[in-house]
Structures are given as C-alpha cells and as structure tokens.
Motif scaffolding. Structure first.
Motif, PDB file in Angstrom:
ATOM      1  N   LEU A 180       0.846  -1.193   0.000  1.00 38.33           N
ATOM      2  CA  LEU A 180       0.000   0.000   0.000  1.00 38.33           C
ATOM      3  C   LEU A 180       0.881   1.243   0.000  1.00 38.33           C
ATOM      4  O   LEU A 180       1.840   1.340   0.772  1.00 38.33           O
ATOM      5  N   ARG A 181       0.527   2.186  -0.872  1.00 37.55           N
ATOM      6  CA  ARG A 181       1.271   3.446  -0.943  1.00 37.55           C
ATOM      7  C   ARG A 181       0.278   4.597  -0.891  1.00 37.55           C
ATOM      8  O   ARG A 181      -0.619   4.691  -1.729  1.00 37.55           O
ATOM      9  N   LEU A 182       0.436   5.471   0.109  1.00 32.85           N
ATOM     10  CA  LEU A 182      -0.425   6.635   0.272  1.00 32.85           C
ATOM     11  C   LEU A 182       0.442   7.884   0.272  1.00 32.85           C
ATOM     12  O   LEU A 182       1.351   8.014   1.093  1.00 32.85           O
ATOM     13  N   SER A 184      -0.459  -2.624  -4.477  1.00 32.67           N
ATOM     14  CA  SER A 184       0.280  -3.540  -5.360  1.00 32.67           C
ATOM     15  C   SER A 184       0.554  -2.898  -6.713  1.00 32.67           C
ATOM     16  O   SER A 184       0.486  -3.552  -7.757  1.00 32.67           O
ATOM     17  N   GLY A 185       0.824  -1.595  -6.695  1.00 30.89           N
ATOM     18  CA  GLY A 185       1.159  -0.884  -7.917  1.00 30.89           C
ATOM     19  C   GLY A 185      -0.028  -0.419  -8.731  1.00 30.89           C
ATOM     20  O   GLY A 185       0.151   0.245  -9.756  1.00 30.89           O
ATOM     21  N   ARG A 231     -17.760   1.536   1.709  1.00 29.27           N
ATOM     22  CA  ARG A 231     -17.434   2.231   0.460  1.00 29.27           C
ATOM     23  C   ARG A 231     -15.940   2.133   0.155  1.00 29.27           C
ATOM     24  O   ARG A 231     -15.543   1.966  -1.004  1.00 29.27           O
ATOM     25  N   LEU A 232     -15.112   2.235   1.192  1.00 31.45           N
ATOM     26  CA  LEU A 232     -13.665   2.116   1.004  1.00 31.45           C
ATOM     27  C   LEU A 232     -13.305   0.738   0.467  1.00 31.45           C
ATOM     28  O   LEU A 232     -12.528   0.608  -0.491  1.00 31.45           O
ATOM     29  N   ARG A 233     -13.860  -0.299   1.068  1.00 37.48           N
ATOM     30  CA  ARG A 233     -13.589  -1.661   0.588  1.00 37.48           C
ATOM     31  C   ARG A 233     -14.034  -1.830  -0.862  1.00 37.48           C
ATOM     32  O   ARG A 233     -13.334  -2.433  -1.677  1.00 37.48           O
ATOM     33  N   THR A 293      -8.704  -2.900  -7.914  1.00 34.14           N
ATOM     34  CA  THR A 293      -7.600  -3.861  -7.915  1.00 34.14           C
ATOM     35  C   THR A 293      -8.019  -5.306  -8.143  1.00 34.14           C
ATOM     36  O   THR A 293      -7.175  -6.144  -8.468  1.00 34.14           O
ATOM     37  N   GLY A 294      -9.301  -5.607  -7.923  1.00 29.24           N
ATOM     38  CA  GLY A 294      -9.735  -6.998  -7.987  1.00 29.24           C
ATOM     39  C   GLY A 294      -9.331  -7.798  -6.766  1.00 29.24           C
ATOM     40  O   GLY A 294      -9.520  -9.016  -6.721  1.00 29.24           O
TER      41      GLY A 294
END
Length: 238
Positions: free
Chosen positions: A141-143, A153-154, A205-207, A214-215
């Motif tokens: 995860l990148r924030l 995952s990119g 909603r976030l999920r 991303t699937g």
C-alpha cells in the motif's frame, strides 16, 4: 505550482458584497487553486470536501460571524492555517482574531505584491519540509499525502477525500484496532459524540473502491464489537 507539481488549495470565505478584489487578483496564480464560499456554514462544510492548505476568512462575515467560524475550525483541527482578512488595520479586531485562532492577518489596503508574498510565505510554512514525511509505503500500500493518491500492489486506487483519510488513519496504525469513535476523530476530525454508524458505511465504500480498482479484497478487517484494523497485505512473490 509547488516543487511537487501540486497547486496549493485555498478556501476563501467572504460575502459577495465583501469579496476582496485585491485577494481575488492575488489568487489568480498557477501556484494556487481556490474555492470561494460566502457563508460560515459553507466554509465549515467545505473544510472536509475541499481540504484546503490555507483558509482565508473575512472578518466581515455574518451569520455565523468570523468568531464562531474560527472557534469551530479550531475545535475540528489545529493544523489548518487561517489567515484573517480585514479592509484595514484595526488593533482590537486584529488582536481578537489572533486570540481566536487565526495564524496571520492580511489587510486589503496593502500592495498586491506584498499580499501575494504573505500568502505564499504562510503556505510554505504549512507544507512539510520533507516530502518523504508525507508518504506511507509498506511495500504494498502506498499513500501520498501531498498528491492524495493511493495505490495497492502498484495499481492506482481512486478514492474520495474521506476514503483516503480513513485508509490513512487505519494504515498509519497498522495491526491496531481502531474504534468508530477513534476513526471519527482521525478521519472526520469530529468532536466527541459523532455518529459512529457513518464509519460502518464509509468502510464499506472504502472496501468497494479498493476491490473495484484492484480486484483484490481490501486489507481492512472488521473486529466485531470493537472496530476496524488495517492488516498489511503480503507482497506478491516475484
């Protein structure tokens, strides 16, 4: 634009009759992006939606007045920089504004170059000196707090402002269970007594946003009867 290529968001609060043309001219600059609202209620609403780096608040505001708005802003956050605007210097009003929570004052009878320089100086102090301090990256995860962008995952994950703040609050406390009340304080910046049921809907909603982009299943777990936690995903094997 800043060194990161990001235009700095400002929120200007002034009545239509008192919209200071001096400041409007100052804000017509590629380094800024600004939104103007005319009431204190709209200002408090847009603090969440627009997420400004600087609030420009006219001291001629009415219903609610500037003092009520300043009080509410400081109840919600101590981080937002507030610049109070007045037509000319009035000592008692200036002192009251600073005591109420304003960080700076700008009088509209000053020359345009000075007004622009003062706004830029305040924004430089609002921005972090080290951009790396505004990046959360656990390898999956990148924030990025500067660009408000998320990836897993990119894969880029488009999130609303609230979804981003919610995910950041959870990921910053990876593995720790946060109660709805804690998330209200950290993602919504709400005062105690907020409605915890809206946390449940926001997590859903976030999920959904993460899975749609991303699937993958979202790395946010529900701990029944307690709250939610972020569980760092395992990096994909090469």
């Amino acid at each position: 634009m800043t060194a990161t290529g990001r235009a700095l968001p400002l929120l200007l609060v002034a009545t239509p009759a008192d919209a200071p043309p001096h400041v409007l001219t100052t804000l017509r600059d590629p380094r800024f992006t600004y939104r103007m609202v005319h009431t204190g209620q709209d200002a408090l609403r847009d603090l969440y939606r627009y997420r400004p780096d600087l609030l420009l608040l006219s001291l001629r505001l009415r219903d609610p007045g500037p003092w009520d708005v300043l009080q509410r802003v400081r109840e919600m956050t101590e981080d937002l920089r507030v610049m109070a605007l007045d037509r000319t210097y009035r000592e008692r009003t200036a002192l009251r504004a600073l005591e109420a929570g304003a960080d700076d004052l700008l009088w509209l009878d000053v020359p345009l170059p000075f007004a622009k320089a003062l706004i830029l100086a305040r924004l430089r102090r609002a921005m972090p000196a080290d951009p790396a301090a505004q990046l959360l990256d656990d390898g999956v995860l990148r924030l990025d707090l500067l660009t408000r962008e998320a990836s897993l995952s990119g894969t880029f994950v488009p999130l609303t402002a609230l979804e981003f703040d919610l995910l950041f609050a959870l990921a910053f406390n990876a593995g720790q269970v946060l109660t709805p009340e804690q998330l209200l304080a950290r993602a919504w910046r709400s005062r105690p007594g907020g409605d915890p049921t809206k946390v449940k809907h926001a997590v859903l909603r976030l999920r959904r946003s993460i899975t749609h982009a991303t699937g993958q299943d979202a790395p946010v777990e529900t701990v029944r009867g307690v709250g939610y936690r972020y569980v760092p995903p395992r990096p994909a094997r090469s």
